[in-house]
Design an enzyme around this catalytic site. Structure first.
Site, PDB file in Angstrom:
ATOM      1  N   HIS A 200       0.817  -1.215   0.000  1.00  0.00           N
ATOM      2  CA  HIS A 200       0.000   0.000   0.000  1.00  0.00           C
ATOM      3  C   HIS A 200       0.856   1.273   0.000  1.00  0.00           C
ATOM      4  O   HIS A 200       0.352   2.345  -0.314  1.00  0.00           O
ATOM      5  CB  HIS A 200      -0.997  -0.001   1.168  1.00  0.00           C
ATOM      6  CG  HIS A 200      -0.410   0.256   2.517  1.00  0.00           C
ATOM      7  ND1 HIS A 200      -0.127  -0.737   3.422  1.00  0.00           N
ATOM      8  CD2 HIS A 200      -0.067   1.408   3.133  1.00  0.00           C
ATOM      9  CE1 HIS A 200       0.361  -0.220   4.532  1.00  0.00           C
ATOM     10  NE2 HIS A 200       0.407   1.098   4.380  1.00  0.00           N
ATOM     11  N   ASP A 234       0.107  -7.626   1.285  1.00  0.00           N
ATOM     12  CA  ASP A 234       0.491  -6.232   1.477  1.00  0.00           C
ATOM     13  C   ASP A 234       2.009  -6.063   1.545  1.00  0.00           C
ATOM     14  O   ASP A 234       2.538  -5.362   2.411  1.00  0.00           O
ATOM     15  CB  ASP A 234      -0.161  -5.644   2.732  1.00  0.00           C
ATOM     16  CG  ASP A 234      -0.078  -4.117   2.774  1.00  0.00           C
ATOM     17  OD1 ASP A 234       0.080  -3.504   1.699  1.00  0.00           O
ATOM     18  OD2 ASP A 234      -0.143  -3.541   3.871  1.00  0.00           O
ATOM     19  N   SER A 312       4.596   2.494   7.908  1.00  0.00           N
ATOM     20  CA  SER A 312       4.286   1.333   7.077  1.00  0.00           C
ATOM     21  C   SER A 312       5.494   0.903   6.260  1.00  0.00           C
ATOM     22  O   SER A 312       6.128   1.715   5.596  1.00  0.00           O
ATOM     23  CB  SER A 312       3.126   1.651   6.140  1.00  0.00           C
ATOM     24  OG  SER A 312       1.932   1.825   6.847  1.00  0.00           O
TER      25      SER A 312
END
Length: 467
Positions: A200, A234, A312
């Site tokens: 992402h 992911d 992230s």
């Protein structure tokens, strides 16, 4: 600034100054107590929840309304609390007669005498300072400091030592598109320029072709190419034209236990080279991460180390400096539409999963994930997880000749546990299977209609290509 100004024009003799108000009386228009605090909350950006814009003070700017005529109100700033009026001085003690008949001329005389006394006091103070000038100031104004100045070594295994070793291998990632810049974190995976991050983080580049840039700990920047990405886990692997990098070591996430010390590294909110610490709070948390259009199901490690947007793709390290997870998601309060920041509930993709997927992406540019070949009934509310009874979207509830079909699982059966671990929600079963590899065998406890405790069946997982 107080309203008691010694240089204010004198009060005309014809104007009568009203007596002081009693201490428990608040002048009309002044704010104090709870009402004053509510007044702050109603101002935009006042630092209260639900307001817009940052406050210039940590908890909202202190304000107080202007005092009414003939009333002197002194305010004291307390950010976040109402600034109320200071009570007027108490009346003179009994038996003492208050002076009367002082007109404007008398007030001017008193003010002049006070000013003259101040000037004389200033002259006297200046003379004393001149006399002591040579002795009042030290000959050397240097302050004491610690001896040495060399870098102080930190004990092996300390947070400082782990951070010093890991940060040179942690990178910042930016996707610069027409609509702006999206940022995240990553880690050096191989010495010849391979970088691991979340899908992402770079999703904007895969859909629009926007360029991806990697910034290293020493500040230099390189453009990166996407080697492969999988929304199902992911994860994404990037490649930069760089040699001699120092990769971080991927540890064994199966050896992690609740309570282990951990350190999260990355670029939260664009603040690169940031480390935060905490513990492993829980294991096997079923977490859905990534974008809504490409949801990843993660059998996650939960931590209370502070994780914020921008973390992230960065590493979660153990006390040996090994990567045990890839920071990917944070919890948000019910009803929140966007991530608001750290609330002590962060989630990481286990390193064993990250290693398996990264190797596939480097070798083939694609990743695979395991399946048992059933559709799950999302409306079921009972014990366990029920296999759908009817087809959905043209797909049968049990894939013909798939793993579940070969193991004797039928439409409407209820799956109660996987490898001895009870499951009560669909996502728990999905992430437990996704944590395996195609070809692995799992033991499911399955109950058909009319059965009590159910039966155990062995299922060998099939492979499906991600994306």
């Amino acid at each position: 600034m107080s309203d008691d100004n010694p240089f204010a024009p004198p009060t005309p003799a014809s104007r009568q100054v009203p007596p002081p108000r009693p201490p428990d009386e608040v002048p009309p228009g002044a704010s104090s107590g709870p009402d004053a605090e509510r007044a702050h909350a109603d101002r935009p950006g006042g630092g209260r929840p639900g307001t817009s814009g940052p406050a210039p003070y940590p908890h909202g700017a202190p304000t107080s309304p202007p005092p009414p005529p003939f009333t002197t109100v002194q305010t004291v700033s307390h950010p976040g609390h109402g600034a109320g009026p200071v009570p007027p001085p108490p009346p003179p003690p009994a038996g003492r007669t208050r002076a009367r008949g002082l007109g404007a001329g008398s007030m001017v005389l008193v003010a002049s005498l006070a000013l003259l006394a101040g000037l004389l006091g200033g002259i006297g103070g200046s003379a004393l300072m001149d006399e002591r000038e040579d002795t009042a100031r030290p000959a050397d104004a240097a302050l004491p400091k610690a001896a040495g100045g060399a870098t102080v070594d930190r004990p092996e295994g300390s947070v400082a030592a782990i951070a010093a070793e890991a940060l040179p291998s942690v990178v910042s990632i930016a996707v610069r598109g027409a609509e702006g810049e999206a940022t995240g974190s990553g880690m050096v995976l191989k010495s010849d320029g391979y970088i691991l991050t979340n899908n992402h983080v770079v999703a904007g580049a895969t859909t629009s072709g926007a360029p991806v840039f990697v910034t290293f700990s020493d500040g230099h920047e390189k453009r990166a190419e996407i080697v492969g990405a999988t929304p199902d886990y992911d994860l994404a692997v990037l490649k930069v034209d760089e040699e001699g990098l120092t990769p971080l070591v991927l540890g064994d996430s199966d050896a992690v236990v609740v309570g282990d010390d951990v350190l999260a590294a990355g670029s939260p909110l664009g603040l690169d080279a940031t480390v935060t610490t905490g513990i492993v709070s829980a294991l096997h948390r079923p977490v859905q991460a990534g974008e809504q259009s490409a949801t990843a199901f993660i059998d996650a490690i939960q931590t209370d180390a502070a994780i914020n947007p921008g973390n992230s793709g960065g590493p979660l390290l153990n006390s040996a400096g090994e990567v045990i997870g890839i920071n990917s998601a944070i919890a948000q309060a019910p009803g929140s539409l966007t991530a608001t920041g750290n609330i002590g509930l962060g989630f990481a993709i286990p390193s064993n999963q990250a290693r398996r997927t990264a190797e596939q992406l480097i070798e083939t540019g694609e990743a695979t994930f395991p399946v048992i070949g059933v559709l799950l009934d999302q409306t079921y509310q009972g014990e366990g997880v029920r296999v759908a009874s009817t087809a959905q979207g043209g797909q049968p509830p049990v894939t013909p000749d798939g793993p579940a079909d070969r193991a004797g699982i039928a439409p409407g059966d209820v799956i109660l546990a996987i490898d001895g671990r009870p499951v009560s929600r669909s996502d728990e079963l999905i992430v437990a299977i996704r944590a395996m590899a195609p070809g692995d065998a799992v033991t499911l406890r399955v109950r058909s209609d009319g059965e009590g405790e159910g039966r155990e069946v062995r299922v060998v997982l099939d492979e499906k290509t991600s994306g």
